[in-house]
Design a protein around this motif. Sequence first.
Motif, PDB file in Angstrom:
ATOM      1  N   TYR A 135       1.035  -0.889  -0.254  1.00 33.11           N
ATOM      2  CA  TYR A 135       0.169  -0.373  -0.021  1.00 33.11           C
ATOM      3  C   TYR A 135       0.796   1.627   0.064  1.00 33.11           C
ATOM      4  N   GLY A 136      -0.009   2.405  -1.191  1.00 32.41           N
ATOM      5  CA  GLY A 136       1.162   3.575  -0.768  1.00 32.41           C
ATOM      6  C   GLY A 136       0.978   4.157   0.243  1.00 32.41           C
ATOM      7  N   MET A 137       2.027   4.551   1.176  1.00 30.32           N
ATOM      8  CA  MET A 137       2.434   5.648   2.405  1.00 30.32           C
ATOM      9  C   MET A 137       3.181   7.161   1.635  1.00 30.32           C
ATOM     10  N   LEU A 138       2.477   8.080   2.195  1.00 30.88           N
ATOM     11  CA  LEU A 138       2.964   9.110   2.138  1.00 30.88           C
ATOM     12  C   LEU A 138       2.512   9.785   3.881  1.00 30.88           C
ATOM     13  N   ALA A 139       4.086  10.234   4.502  1.00 29.24           N
ATOM     14  CA  ALA A 139       4.058  11.415   5.174  1.00 29.24           C
ATOM     15  C   ALA A 139       2.939  12.204   5.717  1.00 29.24           C
ATOM     16  N   VAL A 140       2.111  12.975   6.378  1.00 25.50           N
ATOM     17  CA  VAL A 140       1.459  14.217   6.521  1.00 25.50           C
ATOM     18  C   VAL A 140       1.720  14.021   8.084  1.00 25.50           C
ATOM     19  N   GLY A 141       2.240  15.258   7.954  1.00 29.80           N
ATOM     20  CA  GLY A 141       2.507  15.932   8.953  1.00 29.80           C
ATOM     21  C   GLY A 141       3.024  15.157  10.166  1.00 29.80           C
ATOM     22  N   ARG A 142       2.955  14.287  11.192  1.00 34.64           N
ATOM     23  CA  ARG A 142       3.422  13.397  11.591  1.00 34.64           C
ATOM     24  C   ARG A 142       3.120  11.740  10.854  1.00 34.64           C
ATOM     25  N   LYS A 143       1.973  11.883  10.924  1.00 33.19           N
ATOM     26  CA  LYS A 143       1.210  10.310  10.400  1.00 33.19           C
ATOM     27  C   LYS A 143       1.336   9.993   9.164  1.00 33.19           C
ATOM     28  N   ARG A 144       1.776   8.490   9.122  1.00 34.33           N
ATOM     29  CA  ARG A 144       1.586   8.598   7.698  1.00 34.33           C
ATOM     30  C   ARG A 144       0.294   7.770   7.420  1.00 34.33           C
ATOM     31  N   ILE A 145      -0.017   7.449   6.463  1.00 32.61           N
ATOM     32  CA  ILE A 145      -1.389   7.899   5.337  1.00 32.61           C
ATOM     33  C   ILE A 145      -1.389   6.859   4.822  1.00 32.61           C
ATOM     34  N   LYS A 146      -2.117   5.876   4.064  1.00 31.39           N
ATOM     35  CA  LYS A 146      -2.362   4.701   2.762  1.00 31.39           C
ATOM     36  C   LYS A 146      -2.753   6.098   1.733  1.00 31.39           C
ATOM     37  N   VAL A 147      -1.889   5.994   0.428  1.00 31.03           N
ATOM     38  CA  VAL A 147      -2.092   7.174   0.060  1.00 31.03           C
ATOM     39  C   VAL A 147      -3.682   6.958  -0.633  1.00 31.03           C
ATOM     40  N   HIS A 148      -4.374   5.576  -0.921  1.00 29.50           N
ATOM     41  CA  HIS A 148      -5.598   5.924  -1.498  1.00 29.50           C
ATOM     42  C   HIS A 148      -6.448   5.841  -0.711  1.00 29.50           C
ATOM     43  N   ARG A 149      -6.690   6.567   1.058  1.00 33.51           N
ATOM     44  CA  ARG A 149      -7.524   6.982   1.562  1.00 33.51           C
ATOM     45  C   ARG A 149      -7.269   8.648   1.254  1.00 33.51           C
ATOM     46  N   ILE A 150      -5.682   9.004   0.871  1.00 37.97           N
ATOM     47  CA  ILE A 150      -6.145  10.362   1.142  1.00 37.97           C
ATOM     48  C   ILE A 150      -7.015  11.108  -0.362  1.00 37.97           C
ATOM     49  N   VAL A 151      -7.058  10.545  -1.527  1.00 43.27           N
ATOM     50  CA  VAL A 151      -7.709   9.950  -2.726  1.00 43.27           C
ATOM     51  C   VAL A 151      -8.727  10.421  -3.172  1.00 43.27           C
ATOM     52  N   TYR A 152      -9.003   9.532  -2.146  1.00 45.61           N
ATOM     53  CA  TYR A 152     -10.623   8.742  -1.943  1.00 45.61           C
ATOM     54  C   TYR A 152     -10.886   9.320  -1.862  1.00 45.61           C
ATOM     55  N   GLU A 153     -10.881  10.184  -0.504  1.00 49.47           N
ATOM     56  CA  GLU A 153     -11.232  11.444   0.778  1.00 49.47           C
ATOM     57  C   GLU A 153     -11.471  12.480  -0.349  1.00 49.47           C
ATOM     58  N   ALA A 154     -10.429  12.802  -1.081  1.00 54.81           N
ATOM     59  CA  ALA A 154     -10.566  14.734  -1.298  1.00 54.81           C
ATOM     60  C   ALA A 154     -11.196  14.329  -3.073  1.00 54.81           C
ATOM     61  N   MET A 155     -11.085  12.883  -4.470  1.00 50.10           N
ATOM     62  CA  MET A 155     -11.884  12.976  -4.792  1.00 50.10           C
ATOM     63  C   MET A 155     -13.295  12.657  -5.200  1.00 50.10           C
ATOM     64  N   LYS A 156     -13.530  11.831  -3.486  1.00 47.46           N
ATOM     65  CA  LYS A 156     -14.969  11.259  -4.169  1.00 47.46           C
ATOM     66  C   LYS A 156     -15.790  11.796  -2.457  1.00 47.46           C
ATOM     67  N   SER A 157     -15.281  11.409  -1.545  1.00 52.46           N
ATOM     68  CA  SER A 157     -16.215  11.519  -0.398  1.00 52.46           C
ATOM     69  C   SER A 157     -15.125  10.987   1.236  1.00 52.46           C
ATOM     70  N   LYS A 158     -15.730  11.331   2.064  1.00 54.32           N
ATOM     71  CA  LYS A 158     -14.693  10.591   3.404  1.00 54.32           C
ATOM     72  C   LYS A 158     -15.172   9.303   3.278  1.00 54.32           C
ATOM     73  N   ILE A 159     -14.853   8.790   4.320  1.00 57.89           N
ATOM     74  CA  ILE A 159     -15.099   7.394   4.827  1.00 57.89           C
ATOM     75  C   ILE A 159     -15.901   7.287   5.901  1.00 57.89           C
ATOM     76  N   PRO A 160     -17.144   6.905   5.533  1.00 61.97           N
ATOM     77  CA  PRO A 160     -17.726   6.382   7.505  1.00 61.97           C
ATOM     78  C   PRO A 160     -16.273   5.752   8.125  1.00 61.97           C
ATOM     79  N   GLU A 161     -16.795   5.959   9.068  1.00 63.04           N
ATOM     80  CA  GLU A 161     -16.821   5.012   9.981  1.00 63.04           C
ATOM     81  C   GLU A 161     -17.244   3.797  10.648  1.00 63.04           C
TER      82      GLU A 161
END
Length: 163
Positions: A30-56
């Motif tokens: 899985y692609g990872m990107l450091a955002v601030g002090r967190k490492r976030i999976k890139v597919h989640r970043i792109v999905y939330e930016a282009m589609k919608s927030k991922i519900p709990e």
Amino acid sequence: MYPNLMERVFAKVDKTDSCWNWNGAKVQGYGMLAVGRKRIKVHRIVYEAMKSKIPEGLVPDHLCRNRACVNPEHIELVTNKENILRGIGACATNAQKTHCPRGHPLVEENLVKYRSEKGGRECKTCAYENGKIHKQRYRENHKEQIRTYNQEYYQKLIARGKN
């Protein structure tokens, strides 16, 4: 999020005819990107930016089965259970089985339920046969102990009957 976050993301994405492959850091594919002090999976970043927030309670599932893909069109939000069952791991493989190794159907009315932490399924016929085999092996391996026990038991019964 950071204003130039998507620029950072797409600087490391190689778009093909279908998948958008991440060429940066990866963890377990899985692609990872450091955002601030967190490492976030890139597919989640792109999905939330282009589609919608991922519900709990939902997780992104890669329909293309390519963990490095960040194309939001290849992502479907599903429950964690559904995501696991769609995979190729042991849970998914066993859940897809319709018959036991001896050919008996694995349907609700023909299953023995286990109360162990591991879970599991076994057809009633095989469970019965396995029990018979286990009992037979036990008797073969403990013949002398069983014979002694039975003799002592019957002697006690006879002694009770004489009194």
